[in-house]
Design a protein around this motif. Sequence first.
Motif, PDB file in Angstrom:
ATOM      1  N   ALA A 128       7.997 -16.028  -1.072  1.00  0.00           N
ATOM      2  CA  ALA A 128       6.767 -15.234  -1.166  1.00  0.00           C
ATOM      3  C   ALA A 128       6.917 -13.854  -0.520  1.00  0.00           C
ATOM      4  O   ALA A 128       6.041 -13.006  -0.651  1.00  0.00           O
ATOM      5  N   GLU A 129       8.037 -13.643   0.177  1.00  0.00           N
ATOM      6  CA  GLU A 129       8.276 -12.336   0.798  1.00  0.00           C
ATOM      7  C   GLU A 129       8.634 -11.323  -0.269  1.00  0.00           C
ATOM      8  O   GLU A 129       9.384 -11.624  -1.188  1.00  0.00           O
ATOM      9  N   ARG A 130       8.119 -10.124  -0.131  1.00  0.00           N
ATOM     10  CA  ARG A 130       8.459  -9.051  -1.055  1.00  0.00           C
ATOM     11  C   ARG A 130       9.020  -7.878  -0.254  1.00  0.00           C
ATOM     12  O   ARG A 130       8.480  -7.543   0.801  1.00  0.00           O
ATOM     13  N   PRO A 142       9.105  -4.260   0.469  1.00  0.00           N
ATOM     14  CA  PRO A 142       8.265  -3.122   0.103  1.00  0.00           C
ATOM     15  C   PRO A 142       9.124  -1.891  -0.198  1.00  0.00           C
ATOM     16  O   PRO A 142      10.268  -1.798   0.274  1.00  0.00           O
ATOM     17  N   HIS A 162       9.190   2.257   0.155  1.00  0.00           N
ATOM     18  CA  HIS A 162       8.521   3.416   0.761  1.00  0.00           C
ATOM     19  C   HIS A 162       9.071   4.679   0.118  1.00  0.00           C
ATOM     20  O   HIS A 162      10.258   4.949   0.233  1.00  0.00           O
TER      21      HIS A 162
END
Lengths: 486, 297
Positions: free
Chosen positions: B28-30, B32, B34
Amino acid sequence: MNVPSMLLLAEAGGHAHVPGWVTGFYAVVLAAMVVCLALEEKLHVKKSLLVGTFAGFCLITETVIGYFTDRAHPMLPFGPVTLPNGHEMNLPIFIPAIDWSVITIILGASLFVEVTSRSGIFTWMAIRLTKKSGGDPWRLLLFYGVLTVVFSAVLNNVTAMIIIGSLTTVSLGKLDRRDLLLGFLVTEGLLTNVGGLLTLISSVPNIIVGKTAGISFAQFFFVASPYVVVATAVTLLQARMTFGVKGLTTDEERTEAAELVAGFDESDYVPSDRFFWTSVALLVGFILCLAGQSALPFQLNELGMGFVALFFAGTALWFYKKEVDTFYKAVDWDLLGFFAALFVVIYVMEQAEVLALIGKGIGLMLGLPAMLAQGSLLVSAAAASSVTDNIPLAAVLAKILAVDPLVVGETGSNPGSPFWWCVVFGANLGGNITPIGSASTVVAMTIIHRQKLPLTFLGFVKVAVPFALVQIALAILYVWIYALLV
Amino acid sequence: MSDPPPQHEPPDRRLGAIDEFESMFKRAERSPFHYHELPIGTVAVVTDGSPEEAAALADQVRDHFTRFDDRTTWQTVPGDRYQNVNELLDVLRDVGPDLVVTSRCLFEKSLVPQHTLGVYVDVLTQVADFPVLLLPGTAPQPRPLKAEPCREVMVVTDHLAGDDQLVNAAARFCPPGGTLVLCHVEDDVAFRRHVEAIGRVPQINTDQARELIAEQLLAVASHYVDACAAELKRSDRDYTVEKVVEFGHRIVRYRTLADERKVDLLVTDTKDEDQLAMQGLAYALSVEITDVPQLLL
């Protein structure tokens, strides 16, 4: 004494005289079984086999001893069982010895939880709260603490610890705060046993004591919940001080942490929205039905909580109608076998008057001034369950208290007696004293070691004892207040 | 009775459950993304030719890559300013560029170079901390940049997720209205070898493992591209972000994709964990695909 036991005794036409040496022998057997259960991890034997072996040994020896000592009145009352409608039925003696209402509650509830957890509802809640915390360690501890208590109450202590413990390792890793991991995991382990007090089905000792005492689901919840709220709050504050869990102070820290936890996608493990919301509805329905079970109309209440659990499990299984066998495999048959065998052992102990012997000792304790008696019983139960399984303890104590006039009075039934709560609180909270005191603290230690964190058996005791002492002191105080109010 | 021979026991029930939930939460970790505009204040154009040739090349580069603005300072480093690699490094240290534009095989006219970057670029990519823009062809046999301005930039990597620098660098060269292709190709040969190994482990269901591992390998990169597209849109970047996430032979797939899409710039990383002295994917790409400009980070 449960109904099958009474039926058997009635059938046998009274109890046989049991020689003192026989009672002594079985007391030693019971002690040996308790020691073996305490050493289960070292012996590398599953509980069901261990206790099943003791049950088999007890049945054989008690039959043979009964044959040679008083053939006219065998200790084990063999014979047909009379059903409520007057029909007689031949059953092996170890079948009616088992309290099937407890077994069906555990089987139904674990199947139900197994299926509904596939909807992703529990992981969804856990991730949502992680994101809500904004990655702030103190808020994260608060949220995880409350979630541990709720999950322990709704699921079971072990599953709650596994879900929250796993998420804790992942989220603190993502936040680069592994320095807090040990404190979080220990706190969560300790809170599972507090959450396990919340409802009648939250832990096996609750089910056993509740069923024996005749405490309803709703009654159990209303009595236990104020304590759970206070104990949770106190434990979390204590954890904050013990493990130095502080909130983030600068906006920059808060923004960075919030961005990191925002990366979790709570919908990742939700296979379908329909199943998800149906599971929510089923879960709410399950809890409501359990809460109102005793008030169900048309005599449906007579079907019992075990039926409610099996009914909801069966309904949920329709979502996976083609693969129900995978859920049957997921049931903890070792645990169910353990309970069944344990009931047989306790039944044999009852016939050998071992329970009466222990009851005499406990009777002395119960005969003390009320407050001292309650405190002593709670502390004794906690001390015993800190080193061995709290299930046999609860089962034995429940059997003994069920026939003690100081507890059940002249009517033979007193669900409001504070002594039941002494056993419930003691058996659950005692698990927080040592890492082997409860299955959930064993899981907490497993996660701790899996994460290569340094915590020994004694290290755990050193950290956990102050928490356990506070929780037990609060419990004693709470039982005293409860005794004054009822 | 002796103990039975050790069996391939299933893992402990609780350990299995802990691992299962950890996997679920990790899944479930994504990563990110920037966005930040890569600063390119000074560009050094390094050639082995005359100062005039270097200046002409700088003009071509400026015309083709339209994202350079008036604030960018252009410095030329023609062949007479250095005799060896150390001298070139000294010159560049003085210039302090944010980007070096150069060609393969500087000063190797007599060697008829093939499948090599040449000693100068080889060292530059290993020791320098600035990106290197390789022009098409080689210094002895240069190929012209396309007459049209750069429109399509393709990031090529086998571990896209979390590589913000790579995507930001590609975005820096992509003009408004252009296309940014984020490309992640998993090595199917290595994957097949791993699945073959799994096929010899009785405790693991081979078909299930193949399916689930393949799905996860692509999912991580795919989620990251989605995050990049969303963030670039939030940052008002007027690009079309396209996703190519698949299994295949990396070099062959990149070659095919570059040809099919007629990309104007390939962007790859030379300093990631897999690049030991630039002997990984980036090196293979830069010597195999010589007709497309390449930005080596």
